[in-house]
Enzyme design. Sequence first.
Site, short mmCIF file in Angstrom:
data_model
loop_
_atom_site.label_atom_id
_atom_site.label_comp_id
_atom_site.label_asym_id
_atom_site.label_seq_id
_atom_site.Cartn_x
_atom_site.Cartn_y
_atom_site.Cartn_z
N ASP A 183 0.86 -1.17 0.00
CA ASP A 183 0.00 0.00 0.00
C ASP A 183 0.91 1.23 0.00
O ASP A 183 2.10 1.14 0.30
CB ASP A 183 -0.89 -0.04 1.25
CG ASP A 183 -1.74 1.20 1.40
OD1 ASP A 183 -2.30 1.66 0.40
OD2 ASP A 183 -1.80 1.72 2.53
N ASP A 185 -0.28 5.07 0.89
CA ASP A 185 -0.57 6.05 1.95
C ASP A 185 -0.43 5.41 3.33
O ASP A 185 -1.03 4.36 3.61
CB ASP A 185 -1.98 6.61 1.78
CG ASP A 185 -2.12 7.47 0.54
OD1 ASP A 185 -1.10 7.67 -0.15
OD2 ASP A 185 -3.24 7.93 0.25
N GLU A 192 -1.11 10.89 3.66
CA GLU A 192 -2.30 10.50 2.91
C GLU A 192 -2.45 11.52 1.78
O GLU A 192 -2.72 12.71 2.03
CB GLU A 192 -3.55 10.50 3.80
CG GLU A 192 -3.57 9.42 4.87
CD GLU A 192 -3.95 8.06 4.32
OE1 GLU A 192 -4.60 8.00 3.25
OE2 GLU A 192 -3.59 7.04 4.96
N ARG A 228 -14.93 12.18 -1.72
CA ARG A 228 -13.78 13.01 -1.39
C ARG A 228 -13.20 13.68 -2.64
O ARG A 228 -12.81 14.85 -2.60
CB ARG A 228 -12.71 12.16 -0.70
CG ARG A 228 -13.08 11.78 0.73
CD ARG A 228 -12.07 10.83 1.33
NE ARG A 228 -12.19 9.48 0.77
CZ ARG A 228 -11.35 8.49 1.02
NH1 ARG A 228 -10.30 8.68 1.80
NH2 ARG A 228 -11.54 7.30 0.50
N SER A 271 -2.58 1.55 -4.69
CA SER A 271 -3.03 2.68 -3.90
C SER A 271 -4.45 3.09 -4.25
O SER A 271 -4.83 3.08 -5.43
CB SER A 271 -2.09 3.87 -4.12
OG SER A 271 -2.53 5.00 -3.41
N GLY A 272 -5.19 3.45 -3.21
CA GLY A 272 -6.47 4.10 -3.42
C GLY A 272 -6.26 5.56 -3.77
O GLY A 272 -7.22 6.29 -3.99
N LYS A 316 -7.29 -3.93 -5.19
CA LYS A 316 -5.91 -4.14 -4.73
C LYS A 316 -5.52 -5.61 -4.83
O LYS A 316 -4.39 -5.95 -5.22
CB LYS A 316 -5.76 -3.64 -3.29
CG LYS A 316 -5.75 -2.12 -3.16
CD LYS A 316 -5.36 -1.68 -1.77
CE LYS A 316 -5.15 -0.18 -1.70
NZ LYS A 316 -4.61 0.26 -0.41
N ASP A 339 -2.11 -1.20 5.69
CA ASP A 339 -2.50 -0.72 7.02
C ASP A 339 -3.99 -0.55 7.20
O ASP A 339 -4.47 -0.42 8.33
CB ASP A 339 -1.82 0.63 7.31
CG ASP A 339 -2.45 1.76 6.52
OD1 ASP A 339 -2.49 1.67 5.27
OD2 ASP A 339 -2.91 2.73 7.15
N ASN A 342 -9.09 -1.52 3.35
CA ASN A 342 -9.10 -1.84 1.92
C ASN A 342 -7.87 -2.64 1.48
O ASN A 342 -7.73 -2.97 0.31
CB ASN A 342 -9.25 -0.56 1.09
CG ASN A 342 -8.10 0.41 1.27
OD1 ASN A 342 -7.42 0.40 2.31
ND2 ASN A 342 -7.88 1.27 0.30
#
Length: 393
Positions: A183, A185, A192, A228, A271-272, A316, A339, A342
Amino acid sequence: MNTPRTSLLITLTGRDRPGVTSRLFAILARHPLSVLDVEQVVIRGRLVLGVLLGCDAPPDLTGIHAAVSALAAELGLEAEITTGSAREPAGRGGRLHVTLLGSPLAPAAITAIAGRIAARGANIDRIGRLAQQPVTCIELDVSGADPAMLREDLARAAVEHGIDVAVQRGGLHRRALRLIVMDVDSTLIQDEVIDLLAMRAGCAAEVEKVTAAAMRGDLDFTASLRERVSLLAGLEAGVLDEVRTGLRLTAGARTLIETLSGLGYKSGIVSGGFVQVIEPLAAGLGIDYVAANELEIAAGKLTGRLCGPVIDRAGKADALRRFAAAAGVPLSQTVAVGDGANDLDMIAAAGLGVAFNAKPVVRDAADTSLSVPYLDAILYLLGISSDDVAAGA
């Protein structure tokens, strides 16, 4: 029924000096013995050398004892010789690697871990140090334990003593791992990305609230991400480069990637966050594979929308599978690090799932967790010591 072979365990201890090992084996070579195991450790100039030998015929114990004792006296060492059966105890389980990390690693913590291992009827065969600074890491080779039950026992002890504990299968399993996927962030980087963009768009508080809920698993990630991103509408696209140049790598991230690359690993990040920020970061670090969301840009500004499919929890895990296929390795040879909620599917799919400073739901689901703020501590889980890293630098 075969007659059990006789075994001899020879142990030499004392001040280390050149030639001890070669001279001991020169003596042993005069007798019809086979080497079953050897362990040598030097700590601050003090030597402990153990040799386990097998013999089919009754050995010349008097001659061996006299020769080894004479050598030990000449070198100023203590010698001990014990005999027994070379047959393995019945019902022993396979070997496990138990890795302990602490900052500090207190004696009480080791006492608790060793006690839990003994309570399971297992045995600690070997102990070695993998790192001393900035965290202390030791590894135990354990035999005779059920891995799932031991992992559960040691996890409770780890929480009680504020340390990290990993339990993994021994043998060739770790050596076969060939792909690490992380991941981004709060894992590869300390930031983030969407929060940094929100600060520049003047909507930090709103975005932070939605981010926290999504990472806890309280909200659907895809819906929360679109919500967001919509708040970023109108932000100048040039801000993406500003954010990227200000990103802070997690301590040890570069060491982790460079060390594993030197050992033939492939690496990937999922990554999201956003590909416009993540791809240049990956290129600078020498990361092989990237999967992230893409922000829509029109007339030099963010539109508040995404392009293409969303990289969410399932996305992911799909990316991990794509990376593994591209690298030509099975999923059993992959490591996944994350972490947040997701990351759960990706961690579950990998051969080794690592929760890094993670939310409780992720720590509970992962094979192992790390609470230290150093990403290169993952190397210790792979059996790579700080001395190995320094030697390869």
